[in-house]
Scaffold this active site. Structure first.
Site, PDB file in Angstrom:
ATOM      1  N   ASP A  68      32.380  44.182  30.370  1.00  0.00           N
ATOM      2  CA  ASP A  68      31.446  44.054  29.240  1.00  0.00           C
ATOM      3  C   ASP A  68      31.803  42.868  28.327  1.00  0.00           C
ATOM      4  OD1 ASP A  68      30.298  46.407  30.172  1.00  0.00           O
ATOM      5  OD2 ASP A  68      31.152  47.671  28.596  1.00  0.00           O
ATOM      6  N   ASP A  88      37.830  41.560  32.602  1.00  0.00           N
ATOM      7  CA  ASP A  88      37.094  42.606  31.912  1.00  0.00           C
ATOM      8  C   ASP A  88      35.627  42.501  32.360  1.00  0.00           C
ATOM      9  OD1 ASP A  88      36.302  44.465  29.822  1.00  0.00           O
ATOM     10  OD2 ASP A  88      35.576  42.704  28.720  1.00  0.00           O
TER      11      ASP A  88
HETATM   12 MG   LIG Z   1      34.739  43.559  27.054  1.00  0.00          MG
END
Ligand SMILES: [Mg+2]
Length: 159
Positions: A13, A11
């Protein structure tokens, strides 16, 4: 069935960097003459400290990497990966809103690696809950990706 770790998916963020690229910062980004990455307002943007080493370690081990993000700020996310010189680590980037199962289906279709041979790092419990039933080994990341989290996850990967 024997399993072998072939692909690690990250991922973006709050996994590679400590903000939501569509909310907390203002794209476009640029690199200053003294080498800092800043957003439109001049605010310094950083990665979690260990991230370059984490990616380099996996690269050295010959493990493929991909990025999977649900952000709507597709351009800004791609720009940051380039400015931080991380782009070359990722054989595939799936960056768009929606359920992360879609991101993983595209990753699987494109490279043919079985889900059982993938590992996934994400800070959001919902993404982990969505992706785990595919058979991917999922690791919930708290306070950002680190060498410690990587080491523990690699040791625990079932083979
Ligand atoms: Mg995230």
């Amino acid at each position: 069935m024997s399993r072998k770790l072939e692909l690690v998916v990250f991922d973006l963020d709050y996994t590679l960097w400590p903000f939501w690229v569509d909310t907390h910062v203002d794209p476009p980004f640029l690199k200053t003459s003294d080498g800092r990455i800043v957003d439109q307002t001049g605010r310094s943007i950083r990665l979690y400290n260990d991230v370059p080493q984490v990616l380099e370690e996996l690269h050295k081990q010959g493990i493929l990497m991909a990025a999977a993000s649900r952000t709507g700020e597709v351009k800004g996310a791609n720009q940051l990966l380039q400015l931080f010189s991380l782009d070359h680590y990722f054989s595939q980037k799936e960056i768009y809103p929606g359920c992360k199962v879609n991101h993983f289906q595209r990753i699987q279709q494109r490279n043919g690696i079985p889900y059982q041979n993938m590992m996934f790092f994400d800070d959001e419990r919902q993404n982990i809950t969505d992706v785990r039933p595919l058979g991917v080994t999922c690791v919930l990341v708290q306070n950002g990706m680190s060498l410690k989290i990587l080491k523990e996850a690699l040791e625990k990967f079932p083979q």
